[in-house]
Design an enzyme around this catalytic site. Structure first.
Site, PDB file in Angstrom:
ATOM      1  N   ARG A 165      -3.792  46.236  33.854  1.00 21.59           N
ATOM      2  CA  ARG A 165      -3.510  46.568  32.453  1.00 21.59           C
ATOM      3  C   ARG A 165      -3.237  48.058  32.287  1.00 21.59           C
ATOM      4  O   ARG A 165      -2.462  48.456  31.413  1.00 21.59           O
ATOM      5  CB  ARG A 165      -4.661  46.100  31.572  1.00 21.59           C
ATOM      6  CG  ARG A 165      -4.775  44.578  31.540  1.00 21.59           C
ATOM      7  CD  ARG A 165      -5.611  44.048  30.415  1.00 21.59           C
ATOM      8  NE  ARG A 165      -5.543  42.595  30.363  1.00 21.59           N
ATOM      9  CZ  ARG A 165      -5.932  41.860  29.331  1.00 21.59           C
ATOM     10  NH1 ARG A 165      -6.434  42.459  28.247  1.00 21.59           N
ATOM     11  NH2 ARG A 165      -5.827  40.542  29.356  1.00 21.59           N
TER      12      ARG A 165
ATOM     13  N   GLU B 130      -6.927  44.914  25.010  1.00 14.27           N
ATOM     14  CA  GLU B 130      -8.154  45.310  25.712  1.00 14.27           C
ATOM     15  C   GLU B 130      -7.838  45.748  27.138  1.00 14.27           C
ATOM     16  O   GLU B 130      -7.099  45.073  27.856  1.00 14.27           O
ATOM     17  CB  GLU B 130      -9.138  44.144  25.739  1.00 14.27           C
ATOM     18  CG  GLU B 130     -10.417  44.433  26.517  1.00 14.27           C
ATOM     19  CD  GLU B 130     -11.085  43.171  27.040  1.00 14.27           C
ATOM     20  OE1 GLU B 130     -11.771  43.279  28.065  1.00 14.27           O
ATOM     21  OE2 GLU B 130     -10.911  42.091  26.444  1.00 14.27           O
TER      22      GLU B 130
ATOM     23  N   ARG C  68     -10.060  34.808  38.416  1.00 15.87           N
ATOM     24  CA  ARG C  68     -10.493  34.013  37.264  1.00 15.87           C
ATOM     25  C   ARG C  68      -9.525  32.867  37.035  1.00 15.87           C
ATOM     26  O   ARG C  68      -8.313  33.039  37.127  1.00 15.87           O
ATOM     27  CB  ARG C  68     -10.575  34.886  36.009  1.00 15.87           C
ATOM     28  CG  ARG C  68     -11.636  35.983  36.124  1.00 15.87           C
ATOM     29  CD  ARG C  68     -11.733  36.813  34.867  1.00 15.87           C
ATOM     30  NE  ARG C  68     -12.664  37.938  35.072  1.00 15.87           N
ATOM     31  CZ  ARG C  68     -12.875  38.907  34.188  1.00 15.87           C
ATOM     32  NH1 ARG C  68     -12.232  38.906  33.039  1.00 15.87           N
ATOM     33  NH2 ARG C  68     -13.731  39.881  34.461  1.00 15.87           N
TER      34      ARG C  68
END
Length: 426
Positions: free
Chosen positions: A393, A351, A264
């Site tokens: 993450r 998140e 991304r």
């Protein structure tokens, strides 16, 4: 993508749902485009009918040896044929104009999605566990402090190689990243019933259009050559497996998973999360995709959420689940749950997974349908996607939640078989 027929029949409901997402009313503009398209198609059909009739009259005129009438009819047919050819070009243009107007409109939220303009409108759905107590640590460190002190998380070398928003993992942290990904894919395939897929990392623009990344979010993508893009998520190839397909009802639900790298550009995140691994140009993620009957998609969302939660539960991590409000949902989503994991080093939740149901929004763009067993005709499938979960993450969460006072990191028990029995990273 929306059915223009449904919009024509429900203009007020359509605009009201868009208003909940903070979008402008669009039904009048879309119906006007469709009116112009339909009127043009009607004129073309009339012209085609006249051409067919005139063609028959030519034979009659010739049979009656009325050469003047026959020639006049021949000239008329030629003129109509030319007009139809030009009209077909105009029809394609009008169809494209309507499609372009429809394809940039976000999906409509389900009735139970909370209203809100941004993330402050999100609602806590439930919380799992308690925040970990680290009484032996005066101030918990962030993951990059731990990783750099261990000498196994190298941002400087990655920047030399590739620029900002990259990391080079070495030694035991490289193995921890690999262990997390393998643990996730094994869990989803052996316990949750997903079929593992190894998809291409390069996809066409058509595939990205099907899942909704194009044309609206092209700036977020990395383009590779003239006809391919690097995948921003494995949702793209996994969901497009059913593009232009007609499935039998017995094939549903279809559940697939993939552990892939994702890419991304982070075009809209300048200045955000510039330290550490939270927001990278390249990262690994275990993706979950489901394709279901329309009547099953709501229950499938809850199931998918449970599968993603199981990853964090087995890792012994504290987290909360948020129901995203209308202003914070993704473009193609009807309803989204975010799982936010607790990071002691940041003293906040971040998140780590999003699970979304898209209804038939993607299926219409991809022309993905199924044949009901007890009914005539075809129906569009419903699609869902979720992270199960973001590997980088998850590694951040493990590092910060399992850190020790001496800077070492305890390996969660569930990962030790993937780490050769290693109990502590140091």
């Amino acid at each position: 993508m929306f059915d223009i027929k449904w919009i024509r029949e429900n203009p007020q409901a359509f605009d009201a749902a868009l208003a909940r997402r903070g979008a402008e009313a669009a039904s009048a503009r879309l119906i006007a485009l469709d009116d112009a398209r339909r009127a043009h198609i009607a004129r073309l059909q009339e012209a085609q009918e006249r051409r067919n009739a005139a063609s028959k009259e030519i034979g009659k005129a010739k049979a009656m040896k009325d050469e003047a009438a026959a020639q006049a009819l021949i000239d008329e047919v030629a003129k109509i044929k030319s007009m139809i050819q030009e009209g077909e070009e105009e029809e394609r243009r009008l169809n494209e104009a309507l499609d372009q107007a429809l394809c940039v409109i976000p999906n409509l939220p389900l009735a139970d999605v909370p209203d809100g303009s941004d993330e402050t409108g999100n609602v806590v759905h439930h919380v799992h566990g308690d925040k970990p107590q680290l009484p032996f640590i005066n101030k918990p460190k962030e993951h990059f402090e731990l990783g750099e002190a261990l000498g196994t998380m190298d941002f400087a070398t990655a920047a030399k190689l590739s620029g900002s928003r990259f990391v080079l993992l070495k030694g035991q942290l490289a193995r921890l990243e690999r262990a997390l990904g393998q643990f996730m894919i094994d869990l989803h395939t052996t316990e949750h019933g997903y079929m593992e897929v190894s998809p291409p990392l390069l996809v066409s623009g058509t595939a990205l259009y099907g899942t909704g990344q194009l044309p609206k979010f092209e700036e977020d993508l990395f383009r590779a050559g003239d006809s391919h893009y690097l995948i921003p998520t494995a949702e793209v190839p996994l969901t497009n497996m059913v593009a232009d397909e007609i499935l039998g009802e017995e094939a549903l639900p279809l559940r697939v998973t993939a552990l892939t790298h994702c890419f991304r550009s982070e075009a809209g995140s300048a200045g955000r999360d510039t330290r550490g691994m939270l927001r990278q140009h390249q990262f690994q993620k275990c993706e979950l995709v489901s394709v279901t009957r329309p009547e099953d998609s709501a229950a499938e969302l809850e199931r998918m959420l449970g599968c993603a939660e199981a990853v964090l539960q087995k890792l012994g991590l504290h987290y909360r689940v948020m129901t995203l409000c209308t202003g914070d949902m993704g473009f193609g989503s009807q309803k989204t749950y975010d799982i936010e994991v607790w990071l002691p080093g940041q003293d906040t939740y971040r998140e780590i997974s999003s699970c979304s149901v898209c209804g038939d929004f993607q299926a219409r763009r991809m022309n993905a349908r199924f044949r009901p067993a007890d009914a005539k005709g075809l129906r569009h499938v419903h699609t869902l996607n979720g992270s199960g979960v973001a590997v980088g993450r998850a590694m951040i969460a493990v590092m910060e939640n399992y850190q020790n006072n001496d800077g070492t990191i305890t390996v969660p028990e569930v990962l030790r078989p993937y780490m050769g029995g290693l109990e502590r990273i140091g």
